[in-house]
Write a protein that holds these residues in place. Structure first.
Motif, PDB file in Angstrom:
ATOM      1  N   LEU A  73     -27.106  13.326 -31.708  1.00 38.21           N
ATOM      2  CA  LEU A  73     -26.898  14.061 -30.459  1.00 38.21           C
ATOM      3  C   LEU A  73     -25.873  13.331 -29.594  1.00 38.21           C
ATOM      4  O   LEU A  73     -25.862  12.101 -29.540  1.00 38.21           O
ATOM      5  N   PHE A  74     -25.037  14.107 -28.918  1.00 40.46           N
ATOM      6  CA  PHE A  74     -24.102  13.532 -27.954  1.00 40.46           C
ATOM      7  C   PHE A  74     -24.479  14.099 -26.591  1.00 40.46           C
ATOM      8  O   PHE A  74     -24.362  15.301 -26.355  1.00 40.46           O
ATOM      9  N   MET A  75     -24.960  13.233 -25.730  1.00 40.59           N
ATOM     10  CA  MET A  75     -25.463  13.693 -24.432  1.00 40.59           C
ATOM     11  C   MET A  75     -24.724  12.981 -23.301  1.00 40.59           C
ATOM     12  O   MET A  75     -23.748  12.264 -23.538  1.00 40.59           O
ATOM     13  N   GLN A  76     -25.188  13.201 -22.065  1.00 42.51           N
ATOM     14  CA  GLN A  76     -24.586  12.537 -20.906  1.00 42.51           C
ATOM     15  C   GLN A  76     -25.656  11.717 -20.187  1.00 42.51           C
ATOM     16  O   GLN A  76     -26.802  11.691 -20.596  1.00 42.51           O
ATOM     17  N   GLY A  77     -25.257  11.059 -19.146  1.00 46.90           N
ATOM     18  CA  GLY A  77     -26.250  10.331 -18.332  1.00 46.90           C
ATOM     19  C   GLY A  77     -26.364   8.855 -18.681  1.00 46.90           C
ATOM     20  O   GLY A  77     -27.080   8.120 -17.999  1.00 46.90           O
ATOM     21  N   GLY A  78     -25.674   8.418 -19.710  1.00 43.14           N
ATOM     22  CA  GLY A  78     -25.698   6.996 -20.054  1.00 43.14           C
ATOM     23  C   GLY A  78     -27.031   6.569 -20.648  1.00 43.14           C
ATOM     24  O   GLY A  78     -27.989   7.354 -20.714  1.00 43.14           O
ATOM     25  N   ALA A  79     -27.082   5.311 -21.055  1.00 42.68           N
ATOM     26  CA  ALA A  79     -28.325   4.779 -21.627  1.00 42.68           C
ATOM     27  C   ALA A  79     -29.441   4.818 -20.594  1.00 42.68           C
ATOM     28  O   ALA A  79     -30.607   5.014 -20.943  1.00 42.68           O
ATOM     29  N   SER A  80     -29.084   4.667 -19.332  1.00 43.72           N
ATOM     30  CA  SER A  80     -30.116   4.644 -18.280  1.00 43.72           C
ATOM     31  C   SER A  80     -30.909   5.945 -18.253  1.00 43.72           C
ATOM     32  O   SER A  80     -32.110   5.934 -17.964  1.00 43.72           O
ATOM     33  N   SER A  81     -30.268   7.081 -18.513  1.00 45.61           N
ATOM     34  CA  SER A  81     -31.007   8.345 -18.542  1.00 45.61           C
ATOM     35  C   SER A  81     -31.951   8.396 -19.740  1.00 45.61           C
ATOM     36  O   SER A  81     -32.986   9.080 -19.706  1.00 45.61           O
ATOM     37  N   GLN A  82     -31.610   7.664 -20.791  1.00 50.66           N
ATOM     38  CA  GLN A  82     -32.514   7.609 -21.944  1.00 50.66           C
ATOM     39  C   GLN A  82     -33.831   6.909 -21.589  1.00 50.66           C
ATOM     40  O   GLN A  82     -34.844   7.137 -22.237  1.00 50.66           O
ATOM     41  N   PHE A  83     -33.782   6.052 -20.566  1.00 48.90           N
ATOM     42  CA  PHE A  83     -35.026   5.393 -20.145  1.00 48.90           C
ATOM     43  C   PHE A  83     -36.069   6.443 -19.744  1.00 48.90           C
ATOM     44  O   PHE A  83     -37.266   6.210 -19.874  1.00 48.90           O
ATOM     45  N   SER A  84     -35.606   7.604 -19.239  1.00 46.37           N
ATOM     46  CA  SER A  84     -36.538   8.711 -18.949  1.00 46.37           C
ATOM     47  C   SER A  84     -36.650   9.670 -20.126  1.00 46.37           C
ATOM     48  O   SER A  84     -37.720  10.183 -20.421  1.00 46.37           O
ATOM     49  N   ILE A 201     -18.328   1.935 -28.297  1.00 48.08           N
ATOM     50  CA  ILE A 201     -17.955   3.228 -28.872  1.00 48.08           C
ATOM     51  C   ILE A 201     -16.660   3.763 -28.261  1.00 48.08           C
ATOM     52  O   ILE A 201     -15.660   3.952 -28.962  1.00 48.08           O
ATOM     53  N   GLY A 202     -16.678   4.018 -26.963  1.00 53.27           N
ATOM     54  CA  GLY A 202     -15.492   4.630 -26.350  1.00 53.27           C
ATOM     55  C   GLY A 202     -15.605   4.647 -24.838  1.00 53.27           C
ATOM     56  O   GLY A 202     -16.097   3.700 -24.252  1.00 53.27           O
ATOM     57  N   PRO A 203     -15.185   5.735 -24.206  1.00 57.90           N
ATOM     58  CA  PRO A 203     -15.223   5.782 -22.739  1.00 57.90           C
ATOM     59  C   PRO A 203     -16.634   6.073 -22.219  1.00 57.90           C
ATOM     60  O   PRO A 203     -17.462   6.653 -22.926  1.00 57.90           O
ATOM     61  N   ALA A 204     -16.880   5.718 -20.966  1.00 62.06           N
ATOM     62  CA  ALA A 204     -18.135   6.071 -20.307  1.00 62.06           C
ATOM     63  C   ALA A 204     -18.247   7.585 -20.222  1.00 62.06           C
ATOM     64  O   ALA A 204     -17.249   8.303 -20.257  1.00 62.06           O
ATOM     65  N   GLY A 205     -19.473   8.074 -20.122  1.00 61.92           N
ATOM     66  CA  GLY A 205     -19.687   9.507 -19.942  1.00 61.92           C
ATOM     67  C   GLY A 205     -20.366  10.143 -21.135  1.00 61.92           C
ATOM     68  O   GLY A 205     -20.894  11.242 -21.045  1.00 61.92           O
ATOM     69  N   LEU A 206     -20.362   9.450 -22.250  1.00 62.38           N
ATOM     70  CA  LEU A 206     -20.968   9.980 -23.464  1.00 62.38           C
ATOM     71  C   LEU A 206     -22.131   9.069 -23.856  1.00 62.38           C
ATOM     72  O   LEU A 206     -22.040   7.853 -23.725  1.00 62.38           O
ATOM     73  N   THR A 207     -23.209   9.668 -24.324  1.00 63.51           N
ATOM     74  CA  THR A 207     -24.350   8.888 -24.797  1.00 63.51           C
ATOM     75  C   THR A 207     -24.718   9.367 -26.195  1.00 63.51           C
ATOM     76  O   THR A 207     -24.833  10.565 -26.428  1.00 63.51           O
ATOM     77  N   TYR A 227     -32.591  17.621 -20.789  1.00 66.15           N
ATOM     78  CA  TYR A 227     -32.999  16.326 -21.336  1.00 66.15           C
ATOM     79  C   TYR A 227     -33.646  16.469 -22.714  1.00 66.15           C
ATOM     80  O   TYR A 227     -34.031  15.485 -23.324  1.00 66.15           O
ATOM     81  N   SER A 228     -33.792  17.702 -23.175  1.00 65.10           N
ATOM     82  CA  SER A 228     -34.568  17.929 -24.391  1.00 65.10           C
ATOM     83  C   SER A 228     -33.768  17.623 -25.659  1.00 65.10           C
ATOM     84  O   SER A 228     -32.699  18.193 -25.895  1.00 65.10           O
ATOM     85  N   TYR A 229     -34.292  16.715 -26.462  1.00 65.29           N
ATOM     86  CA  TYR A 229     -33.635  16.407 -27.743  1.00 65.29           C
ATOM     87  C   TYR A 229     -33.616  17.658 -28.630  1.00 65.29           C
ATOM     88  O   TYR A 229     -32.621  17.943 -29.297  1.00 65.29           O
ATOM     89  N   ARG A 230     -34.744  18.381 -28.655  1.00 65.52           N
ATOM     90  CA  ARG A 230     -34.839  19.574 -29.504  1.00 65.52           C
ATOM     91  C   ARG A 230     -33.769  20.603 -29.117  1.00 65.52           C
ATOM     92  O   ARG A 230     -33.026  21.090 -29.952  1.00 65.52           O
ATOM     93  N   LYS A 231     -33.693  20.896 -27.827  1.00 66.27           N
ATOM     94  CA  LYS A 231     -32.725  21.910 -27.384  1.00 66.27           C
ATOM     95  C   LYS A 231     -31.297  21.431 -27.621  1.00 66.27           C
ATOM     96  O   LYS A 231     -30.423  22.211 -28.007  1.00 66.27           O
ATOM     97  N   THR A 232     -31.066  20.156 -27.389  1.00 71.98           N
ATOM     98  CA  THR A 232     -29.723  19.609 -27.599  1.00 71.98           C
ATOM     99  C   THR A 232     -29.351  19.697 -29.082  1.00 71.98           C
ATOM    100  O   THR A 232     -28.230  20.077 -29.430  1.00 71.98           O
ATOM    101  N   ALA A 233     -30.322  19.370 -29.945  1.00 69.29           N
ATOM    102  CA  ALA A 233     -30.058  19.425 -31.390  1.00 69.29           C
ATOM    103  C   ALA A 233     -29.772  20.860 -31.812  1.00 69.29           C
ATOM    104  O   ALA A 233     -28.820  21.136 -32.547  1.00 69.29           O
ATOM    105  N   ASP A 234     -30.588  21.802 -31.324  1.00 65.08           N
ATOM    106  CA  ASP A 234     -30.414  23.208 -31.709  1.00 65.08           C
ATOM    107  C   ASP A 234     -29.061  23.756 -31.263  1.00 65.08           C
ATOM    108  O   ASP A 234     -28.496  24.637 -31.913  1.00 65.08           O
ATOM    109  N   GLN A 235     -28.549  23.239 -30.143  1.00 66.53           N
ATOM    110  CA  GLN A 235     -27.268  23.744 -29.624  1.00 66.53           C
ATOM    111  C   GLN A 235     -26.092  22.816 -29.974  1.00 66.53           C
ATOM    112  O   GLN A 235     -25.053  22.871 -29.329  1.00 66.53           O
ATOM    113  N   HIS A 236     -26.289  21.966 -30.979  1.00 71.40           N
ATOM    114  CA  HIS A 236     -25.217  21.062 -31.421  1.00 71.40           C
ATOM    115  C   HIS A 236     -24.591  20.299 -30.255  1.00 71.40           C
ATOM    116  O   HIS A 236     -23.363  20.200 -30.139  1.00 71.40           O
ATOM    117  N   SER A 237     -25.432  19.773 -29.387  1.00 67.96           N
ATOM    118  CA  SER A 237     -25.008  18.964 -28.237  1.00 67.96           C
ATOM    119  C   SER A 237     -24.124  19.732 -27.264  1.00 67.96           C
ATOM    120  O   SER A 237     -23.315  19.135 -26.549  1.00 67.96           O
TER     121      SER A 237
END
Ligand SMILES: *Cc1c(COP(=O)(O)O)cnc(C)c1O
Length: 363
Positions: A73-84, A201-207, A227-237
């Motif tokens: 998955l390619f998401m936003q919010g940085g590693a800090s958002s993964q804490f939630s 990896i690269g520039p900030a903004g991608l997680t 924030y949903s991994y399932r929804k993100t996976a289903d929609q190809h990020s």
């Protein structure tokens, strides 16, 4: 490429990006693949970008040998958002999660997880002043936990470990922000791996998130859709507009890593670079790093000067020599050299030779 002078940038993040990659992005900027627009101006849902996204995932899967039953998955919010996102997505029916406390970043993950669940600190480096990691056999793992969270490389403390505890059926979740792609790993040992892009990896903004498929359906009802991994996976990020340019540029970095020889190549180079720098520190009585040998980070190397009143002079003269961003984290002081994949060995050599000269002048 035009003759621009680039410094050696030892920043922990946003960190240095290979010059070759930046030059390629520059060359493609105004007219990406003949479409008369830059890649950041095209639709993320168009055929062109879809192809980019697919190739980027394929390259990453190849680099890390990601098994088929894992989703990338390619998401936003940085590693800090993964804490939630981690507790929100993984707790399921469980009331508890295990966290290993090895420093400032794991402490932040623990604090955030506490908003959603009971946290069992299963191992802590605290009594060792965060200079070593408790023996795996001493970890107090709970059989009731939804997952075991670790931070394999503490970016601020410079503490790294690669052994994994035996957790049976309980998935291991790893914050690999500052160590991902520095060496090969066995992805199948983990439930979730996540990393902010701006270190290795690269520039900030991608997680980046790599998640085992069977963990996609453990989310709490309150988990926001975005924030949903399932929804993100289903929609190809592409739940909403993704950070297309950061994503594309990370893809160029993946190709660069492949051209250099992949992760076995970088494991060798990174081990070598780190060894040199630690040796220079250890052999001098002017510089000091007190992390226990076995747990010294390959990527982030903190060190202190014997006379801390010389810190500013050291930083000034280093910058004049084209060696920048060596100041330690604001919470720790001292110095820190971050030497991710994109830091060439020549940069480490120049740093070492500057350090030796400085010590000789000022000692
Ligand atoms: C940098 C870092 C973070 C925070 O990353 P953001 O993308 O700024 O949220 C978290 N964990 C580790 C280990 C890091 O190195």
């Amino acid at each position: 490429m035009s003759e621009v002078s680039r410094v050696y940038n030892f920043s922990a993040g946003p960190a240095t990006i290979p010059t070759e990659v930046l030059a390629q992005a520059q060359a493609e900027l105004l007219d990406w693949h003949g479409c008369g627009m830059s890649v950041m101006e095209i639709s993320h849902r168009g055929a062109g970008y879809t192809e980019v996204a697919q190739r980027i995932e394929a390259d990453l899967r190849e680099l890390l040998s990601v098994p088929d039953h894992y989703r990338v998955l390619f998401m936003q919010g940085g590693a800090s958002s993964q804490f939630s996102m981690v507790p929100l997505n993984l707790l399921g029916q469980k009331q508890q999660a295990d966290y290993c406390d090895t420093g400032i970043w794991s402490a932040k993950a623990i604090r955030e997880a506490g908003r959603y669940t009971r946290v069992n600190v299963c191992a802590s480096s605290k009594s060792a002043h965060y200079k070593s990691v408790p023996r795996m056999s001493d970890w107090q793992l709970s059989s009731d936990s939804a997952y075991v969270h670790i931070t394999p490389n503490e970016t601020i403390g410079g503490l790294e470990f690669y052994d994994l505890p035996e957790t049976g059926d309980i998935p291991i979740v790893a914050d690999m922000s500052s160590t991902i792609l520095s060496r090969p790993i066995d992805v199948s040992r983990y439930g979730v791996i996540y990393a902010g892009a701006q270190k290795n990896i690269g520039p900030a903004g991608l997680t980046l998130i790599i998640v085992r498929e069977d963990l996609l359906d453990q989310a709490l009802d309150i988990c926001p859709s975005m924030y949903s991994y399932r929804k993100t996976a289903d929609q190809h990020s592409m739940l909403n507009t993704p950070p297309t340019f950061a994503w594309y540029l990370s893809g160029l970095v993946f190709q660069w890593i492949k051209r250099q020889g992949g992760l076995t190549h970088f494991a060798e180079v990174n081990a070598h670079k780190a060894k040199k720098l630690y040796q220079a520190i250890d052999q001098s009585d002017f510089y000091h790093n007190d992390i226990e040998q076995a747990f010294r980070s390959w990527m982030n190397i903190p060190f202190t000067l014997k006379r801390s009143e010389l810190d500013n002079l050291f930083l000034e003269q280093a910058a004049e020599a084209g060696l920048t961003n060596l100041q330690g984290h604001r919470l720790t002081g001292g110095m820190r050299a971050s030497i991710y994949n994109a830091m060439p060995e020549a940069g480490v050599d120049e740093l070492i030779s500057f350090m030796l000269d400085f010590a000789e002048r000022e000692a």
